[in-house]
Design an enzyme around this catalytic site. Structure first.
Site, PDB file in Angstrom:
ATOM      1  N   SER A  70      -1.164   0.159   1.305  1.00 26.21           N
ATOM      2  CA  SER A  70      -0.059  -0.711   2.170  1.00 26.21           C
ATOM      3  C   SER A  70       0.286   0.268   2.938  1.00 26.21           C
ATOM      4  O   SER A  70       1.125   0.531   3.596  1.00 26.21           O
ATOM      5  CB  SER A  70       0.810  -1.223   0.849  1.00 26.21           C
ATOM      6  OG  SER A  70       1.359  -0.133  -0.210  1.00 26.21           O
ATOM      7  N   ASP A 108       3.946   7.833  -1.099  1.00 29.89           N
ATOM      8  CA  ASP A 108       2.698   7.446  -1.250  1.00 29.89           C
ATOM      9  C   ASP A 108       2.755   7.677   1.153  1.00 29.89           C
ATOM     10  O   ASP A 108       1.217   7.902   0.977  1.00 29.89           O
ATOM     11  CB  ASP A 108       2.878   5.604  -0.918  1.00 29.89           C
ATOM     12  CG  ASP A 108       3.014   5.418  -2.411  1.00 29.89           C
ATOM     13  OD1 ASP A 108       3.079   6.410  -2.707  1.00 29.89           O
ATOM     14  OD2 ASP A 108       2.994   4.102  -2.785  1.00 29.89           O
ATOM     15  N   ALA A 163      -5.742  -0.880  -7.108  1.00 29.31           N
ATOM     16  CA  ALA A 163      -6.057   0.731  -7.206  1.00 29.31           C
ATOM     17  C   ALA A 163      -4.860   1.073  -7.614  1.00 29.31           C
ATOM     18  O   ALA A 163      -5.516   2.209  -8.407  1.00 29.31           O
ATOM     19  CB  ALA A 163      -7.341   0.806  -6.693  1.00 29.31           C
ATOM     20  N   GLY A 164      -3.728   0.914  -6.710  1.00 27.56           N
ATOM     21  CA  GLY A 164      -2.741   1.860  -7.041  1.00 27.56           C
ATOM     22  C   GLY A 164      -2.790   3.365  -6.330  1.00 27.56           C
ATOM     23  O   GLY A 164      -2.425   4.452  -5.944  1.00 27.56           O
ATOM     24  N   SER A 171      -2.405   2.881  -2.753  1.00 26.39           N
ATOM     25  CA  SER A 171      -1.459   2.948  -1.305  1.00 26.39           C
ATOM     26  C   SER A 171      -2.166   2.821  -0.485  1.00 26.39           C
ATOM     27  O   SER A 171      -2.274   3.169   0.423  1.00 26.39           O
ATOM     28  CB  SER A 171      -1.549   4.210  -1.366  1.00 26.39           C
ATOM     29  OG  SER A 171       0.239   4.458  -2.539  1.00 26.39           O
ATOM     30  N   GLU A 208       5.291  10.738 -11.218  1.00 28.01           N
ATOM     31  CA  GLU A 208       5.010   9.802 -11.355  1.00 28.01           C
ATOM     32  C   GLU A 208       6.747   9.081 -11.588  1.00 28.01           C
ATOM     33  O   GLU A 208       7.468   9.040 -11.969  1.00 28.01           O
ATOM     34  CB  GLU A 208       4.627   8.892 -12.082  1.00 28.01           C
ATOM     35  CG  GLU A 208       3.468   7.776 -11.153  1.00 28.01           C
ATOM     36  CD  GLU A 208       2.950   8.643 -10.665  1.00 28.01           C
ATOM     37  OE1 GLU A 208       3.323   8.351  -9.393  1.00 28.01           O
ATOM     38  OE2 GLU A 208       1.061   8.854 -10.423  1.00 28.01           O
ATOM     39  N   HIS A 209       7.176   7.941  -9.826  1.00 30.90           N
ATOM     40  CA  HIS A 209       9.149   7.305 -10.235  1.00 30.90           C
ATOM     41  C   HIS A 209       9.927   8.351 -10.248  1.00 30.90           C
ATOM     42  O   HIS A 209      10.791   7.793 -10.158  1.00 30.90           O
ATOM     43  CB  HIS A 209       8.477   6.489 -11.175  1.00 30.90           C
ATOM     44  CG  HIS A 209       7.682   5.561 -11.418  1.00 30.90           C
ATOM     45  ND1 HIS A 209       8.560   4.304 -10.765  1.00 30.90           N
ATOM     46  CD2 HIS A 209       6.938   5.082 -11.893  1.00 30.90           C
ATOM     47  CE1 HIS A 209       7.356   3.406 -10.668  1.00 30.90           C
ATOM     48  NE2 HIS A 209       6.189   3.641 -11.712  1.00 30.90           N
ATOM     49  N   ASP A 236       9.955  10.498  -6.838  1.00 29.25           N
ATOM     50  CA  ASP A 236      10.694  10.036  -5.119  1.00 29.25           C
ATOM     51  C   ASP A 236      11.689   9.638  -5.403  1.00 29.25           C
ATOM     52  O   ASP A 236      12.392  10.396  -4.795  1.00 29.25           O
ATOM     53  CB  ASP A 236       9.196  10.005  -4.506  1.00 29.25           C
ATOM     54  CG  ASP A 236       8.677   8.237  -4.838  1.00 29.25           C
ATOM     55  OD1 ASP A 236       8.891   7.913  -5.582  1.00 29.25           O
ATOM     56  OD2 ASP A 236       7.521   8.018  -4.096  1.00 29.25           O
TER      57      ASP A 236
HETATM   58  C1  GLA Z   1       4.805   3.337  -5.983  1.00 23.42           C
HETATM   59  C2  GLA Z   1       5.574   3.964  -4.661  1.00 23.42           C
HETATM   60  C3  GLA Z   1       6.052   5.075  -4.652  1.00 23.42           C
HETATM   61  C4  GLA Z   1       6.407   5.681  -6.262  1.00 23.42           C
HETATM   62  C5  GLA Z   1       5.515   5.512  -6.984  1.00 23.42           C
HETATM   63  C6  GLA Z   1       5.370   6.457  -8.525  1.00 23.42           C
HETATM   64  O1  GLA Z   1       3.125   4.255  -5.770  1.00 23.42           O
HETATM   65  O2  GLA Z   1       5.028   3.559  -3.556  1.00 23.42           O
HETATM   66  O3  GLA Z   1       6.807   5.398  -3.994  1.00 23.42           O
HETATM   67  O4  GLA Z   1       7.737   5.761  -6.444  1.00 23.42           O
HETATM   68  O5  GLA Z   1       4.448   4.186  -7.024  1.00 23.42           O
HETATM   69  O6  GLA Z   1       5.595   7.176  -8.117  1.00 23.42           O
END
Ligand code: GLA
Length: 382
Positions: free
Chosen positions: A129, A173, A124-125, A127, A35-36, A38
């Site tokens: 978007s 994402d 909800a996280g 993605s 996570e974070h 990328d």
């Molecule tokens: C969001 C961003 C991704 C990634 C995550 C965290 O979803 O769009 O690029 O950085 O947060 O892992």
């Protein structure tokens, strides 16, 4: 993909625009670990899911474009020669951003119509978007035979988010949504943008998402702020990205940066390492090890990178208290959204009914439980 939703979107399209559209399904994503990492050129371990965006697109006979957001029941019309971000424009900016990035490549578009809708819960996280951006760029590519590759398309989607939404996101994402493979996770190297597909035998365990149903404010600015901390630290060390930095090298900088920034950078270095170790654990069929790495990831996100929140921490604590869960962590950007849990299959009902109750008591709010299937990436639906 949600077939009833597809039918509704197509009939809405035919009703409004009186023509038969091309239909695209573009999935949301989950992330096992990484996570974070990328935007630090590191590794991530996402998968596309069976929930996402369905977009119906066709050329328009008018001289303007028209988009109907099915879930929000909102319509938006615009001219292709005056594309600009809209302050607080919500979903409109994802679409305009994609168009603008296509135009920046010198590619001309003609007017088109869209109806889109989805089944990913907001905030909800998962993605939604990236799923929306990908559905639009993929649809326009098909419609106008633009000959963009899938890689071209994900970078267009990512830049739309940078320039029109204002989130300096990484590529995870958009990649997962575009390149997802049924029943597989993708270990993605975010420097080379190449991935390896893993089919994971979870033994008697299953993946379960629990949605906090909260999305705290300022998550966008906190995201951009974390990204610049990472970039500053790697620049100070004369490296391209934190991926190139070892913990030992970072230690040399300890007195020159704040403890907060030091902790954030060390989280990233450790998380990149955990993601690689997870791939090894999977290869050697060590699901318990994978679970431990997932718990460690959460601890880092909570205490070092500081992107968690009370609701997420509560859910992870509940998971730790239960013998049925062997790994749990917040997933995605943070400050709300879902936890991802590795849970014993036959304990799902017991665990979820207990957690749902205690979450309600603690926060006076419902959490939601999702079981997901890993799906293939953005594609045309026949
Ligand atoms: C969001 C961003 C991704 C990634 C995550 C965290 O979803 O769009 O690029 O950085 O947060 O892992």
């Amino acid at each position: 993909m949600n077939k009833p939703l597809k039918e509704k979107i197509v009939s809405k399209f035919i009703k409004i625009y009186k023509s038969q559209p091309l239909v695209i399904f573009s999935p949301g994503r989950i992330n096992l670990i990484g996570e974070h990492t990328d935007y630090n050129d590191g590794y991530v371990f996402p998968a596309a899911i069976d929930k996402g965006i369905i977009a119906a697109v066709e050329k328009s006979k008018t001289n303007y474009c028209s988009v109907y957001a099915y879930d929000k029941k909102e319509k938006y019309q615009f001219n292709l020669d005056s594309i600009a971000p809209i302050p607080n424009g919500g979903w409109r900016n994802y679409i305009l951003g994609v168009i603008s990035e296509i135009q920046k490549k010198g590619i001309g578009l003609s007017p088109f119509n869209i109806v889109f809708g989805g089944d990913i819960p907001d905030g909800a996280g998962l993605s939604s978007s990236a799923a929306l951006e990908n559905s639009i760029v993929f649809g326009l590519n098909e419609l106008f035979q633009l000959e963009l590759s899938k890689k071209d398309m994900i970078f267009i989607s990512q830049k739309a988010e940078h320039n029109y939404v204002g989130v300096k996101c990484g590529i995870m994402d958009q990649y997962a949504s575009m390149f997802g493979k049924e029943d597989h996770f993708l270990l993605l190297d975010c420097r080379t943008i190449e991935s390896k597909a893993y089919q994971i035998d979870l033994k008697g365990y299953e993946l379960l998402l629990i949605n906090t149903n909260v999305k705290h404010n300022l998550s966008d600015s906190a995201y951009n702020n974390r990204r610049s901390v990472c970039e500053n630290v790697s620049t100070m060390l004369h490296k391209k990205a934190l991926r190139d930095v070892t913990e030992k090298e970072l230690l040399a900088l300890k007195d020159k940066i704040s403890d907060d920034d030091y902790q954030k950078a060390s989280y990233i270095i450790q998380e990149i390492n955990r993601t690689q170790k997870s791939a090894e654990a999977i290869k050697s069929d060590d699901i318990l090890k994978l679970g431990q790495l997932i718990y460690q990831s959460h601890a880092g996100l909570q205490h070092q990178y500081k992107v968690s929140c009370d609701e997420l921490d509560f859910l992870v604590d509940k998971a730790k208290e239960s013998n049925a869960v062997i790994g749990s962590r917040m997933m995605g950007g943070g400050f709300g959204g879902c936890t991802i849990n590795l849970i014993e299959k036959n304990q799902i009902n017991n665990f979820t009914s207990e957690v749902t109750k205690s979450y309600k008591t603690k926060f006076d709010n419902e959490c939601s439980i999702y079981q997901i299937k890993l799906s293939s990436g953005t594609h045309l639906v026949t």
